[in-house]
Design an enzyme around this catalytic site. Structure first.
Site, PDB file in Angstrom:
ATOM      1  N   HIS A  64       0.877  -1.241   0.054  1.00  0.00           N
ATOM      2  CA  HIS A  64       0.011  -0.015   0.149  1.00  0.00           C
ATOM      3  C   HIS A  64       0.887   1.308  -0.065  1.00  0.00           C
ATOM      4  CE1 HIS A  64      -4.122   1.995   1.446  1.00  0.00           C
ATOM      5  NE2 HIS A  64      -3.022   2.698   0.816  1.00  0.00           N
ATOM      6  N   HIS A  66       1.524   5.125  -2.280  1.00  0.00           N
ATOM      7  CA  HIS A  66       0.954   6.317  -3.248  1.00  0.00           C
ATOM      8  C   HIS A  66       2.350   6.775  -3.769  1.00  0.00           C
ATOM      9  CE1 HIS A  66      -3.139   5.962  -1.568  1.00  0.00           C
ATOM     10  NE2 HIS A  66      -2.601   5.636  -0.600  1.00  0.00           N
ATOM     11  N   ASP A 155      -8.744   2.777  -3.463  1.00  0.00           N
ATOM     12  CA  ASP A 155      -8.286   3.377  -2.153  1.00  0.00           C
ATOM     13  C   ASP A 155      -8.016   4.994  -2.143  1.00  0.00           C
ATOM     14  OD1 ASP A 155      -6.909   3.419   0.383  1.00  0.00           O
ATOM     15  OD2 ASP A 155      -5.021   3.888  -0.561  1.00  0.00           O
ATOM     16  N   HIS A 241      -5.476  -0.644   5.848  1.00  0.00           N
ATOM     17  CA  HIS A 241      -5.044   0.136   7.081  1.00  0.00           C
ATOM     18  C   HIS A 241      -6.021   0.253   8.018  1.00  0.00           C
ATOM     19  CE1 HIS A 241      -7.709   2.488   4.553  1.00  0.00           C
ATOM     20  NE2 HIS A 241      -6.510   2.933   3.728  1.00  0.00           N
ATOM     21  N   ASP A 314       0.781   2.780   3.811  1.00  0.00           N
ATOM     22  CA  ASP A 314       0.058   3.720   3.294  1.00  0.00           C
ATOM     23  C   ASP A 314       0.720   5.119   2.895  1.00  0.00           C
ATOM     24  OD1 ASP A 314      -2.338   5.294   2.461  1.00  0.00           O
ATOM     25  OD2 ASP A 314      -3.226   5.198   4.387  1.00  0.00           O
ATOM     26  N   HIS A 318       2.707  14.424   0.450  1.00  0.00           N
ATOM     27  CA  HIS A 318       2.225  15.887   0.108  1.00  0.00           C
ATOM     28  C   HIS A 318       3.318  16.714   0.291  1.00  0.00           C
ATOM     29  CE1 HIS A 318      -1.942  14.047  -0.174  1.00  0.00           C
ATOM     30  NE2 HIS A 318      -1.868  13.573   1.050  1.00  0.00           N
TER      31      HIS A 318
HETATM   32 ZN    ZN Z   1      -7.162   4.285   2.174  1.00  0.00          ZN
END
Ligand code: ZN
Length: 436
Positions: A64, A66, A155, A241, A314, A318
């Site tokens: 997981h 990003h 997600d 999560h 996760d 940013h």
């Molecule tokens: Zn999520």
């Protein structure tokens, strides 16, 4: 032919049950031999890596992350995100689909997985379960699996409608892959920016109730049961999560019942509570949110008793200008790849007595099993030489400024960590070396 001999290390391979001194020989990107110390002898041209005082383990697998590419490369790119992963000891990561555009087609999946994107490690992806992650029309699961998808998820958002989730579970079951669910009943979380409870009350913020997570988990488990009764299928639900004791209790029961449910826990959920938000610290804002101490304890208990199948970060970068706004307007998410091992060893191993090999299983063999990888997540002869060498006793403080990630949004800047990655190998290539 290239050879690398890692010697004098303490080898921990949870898949094989090895937890003792071993030398490991890597040849042409694969594990070629594992022998008792000194038994491999002298190899004329082999490079030597002295792992004295270190643990040698399968490279970590994060199901997981990003990586923000395409579309949000001011936050992260595949190159910078996988560099951060390598620094954290990860050798395989699974990219989530909430990029711009959403990864919901074979073309976008192939673009993402193309080696031209500069991934330092093995990059896998879970495309969207529904087109544009709109929660309505499921994507072409069969074509996407042929193109390399290891599961499906919307997600960032849940698959909310019963019929859509049922269709996704059925389609995924026929292909032998999981549907990964971001369990959040968004009908209960509108306008909420943190966990419901005394801290939210003090800060004057709207809070998400724990039921927002547990209701979706319970609904999905009910769907699994219905499908099992009606069809000759054994669908696999993976809950992402998990942050509440209540959702974990439902998962524990479903597993006991024999349903194929797996779940992941994030280091921040077993390390911090909503108190970490303090005075509106947006680097402690993520979704699902940091919860109460009773939920943090619930997550640890579920890690200890085997209800949780893997640790997943996760990782959600940013830019600082995006986080430096009012709490309610700040985006959700924190970086996590470089702090995962140090937090897991600190909290689970040292504070709660989880054996090192169990911590490593949660980060290697178990996530490998979850997404069907056979030649990664273990150190078997013939497997890819995805290896992490780390000093399990090293105590140090994480410095966000030194992160390989493009973004520095972490609540763990300066936090004490236990265990430090020294070298990471991806298919035999050195992709991280401490102090390089
Ligand atoms: Zn999520």
């Amino acid at each position: 032919m290239s050879e690398l001999l890692i010697r004098n290390g303490h080898l921990v391979d949870p898949a094989a049950g090895i937890d003792e001194p071993r030398d490991l020989l890597v040849r042409d990107g694969r594990i070629a031999a594992i022998e008792t110390p000194g038994a491999i002898g002298s190899l004329r041209d082999a490079e030597i890596l002295d792992a004295t005082g270190c643990v040698v383990a399968p490279g970590f697998i994060d199901v997981h992350v990003h990586l923000r590419e395409p579309g949000q490369t001011h936050k992260e790119t595949i190159a910078t995100g996988t560099a951060a992963a390598a620094a954290g000891g990860f050798t395989t990561v699974v990219a989530m689909p909430n990029t711009t555009p959403v990864n919901d087609s074979v073309a976008s999946l192939e673009w993402m997985l193309d080696s031209a994107r500069g991934s330092l490690i093995k990059l896998l992806a879970m495309p969207a379960a529904t087109l544009g992650s709109n929660g309505v029309d499921i994507t072409d699961f069969a074509a996407l699996v042929r193109a390399g998808a290891v599961g499906f998820t919307d997600d960032g958002k849940p698959v909310l409608e019963d019929d859509v989730m049922r269709a996704a579970l059925l389609a995924a079951a026929r292909l032998g892959v999981p549907v990964s669910q971001h369990a959040e009943d968004t009908r209960l979380t509108g306008g909420c920016s943190m966990n419901a409870g005394p801290v939210a009350f003090r800060l004057g913020l709207r809070g998400m109730p724990v039921e927002a997570e547990s209701r979706i988990v319970e609904r999905d488990i009910r769907l699994l049961r219905e499908i099992e009764r009606a069809e000759e299928l054994h669908p696999h639900l993976h809950v992402q999560h998990v942050s509440t004791a209540r959702a974990l209790a439902a998962i524990r029961e479903a597993k006991a019942e024999g349903l194929h449910v797996t779940c992941e826990a994030a280091p921040h959920h077993f390390t911090l509570t909503d108190e970490a938000i303090g005075d509106y610290n947006t680097n402690a804002k993520m979704n699902p949110p940091l919860r109460a101490e009773s939920d943090r304890r619930g997550v640890i208990e579920a890690l200890l008793d085997g209800t949780v199948d893997c640790i997943a970060t996760d990782h959600a970068p940013h830019a600082s200008h995006e986080k430096e706004v009012e709490f309610e307007r700040a985006p959700n998410g924190i970086t996590g790849l470089e702090t995962a091992l140090g937090l897991a060893l600190h909290v689970l191993h040292r504070e709660h007595g989880m054996p090192l090999s169990r911590v490593l299983a949660l980060m290697s063999s178990q996530p490998a099993e979850l997404i069907g990888l056979r030649d990664r997540g273990n150190l078997r002869v013939g497997s890819f030489a995805d290896v992490v060498v780390f000093d399990s006793g090293a105590e140090w403080n994480f410095a966000a400024a030194a992160s390989r990630s493009k973004s520095k949004n972490t609540p763990f800047d300066g936090a004490p960590l236990l265990g430090r990655v020294v070298v990471t190998l991806s298919e035999g290539r050195t992709v991280f070396r401490l102090n390089d």
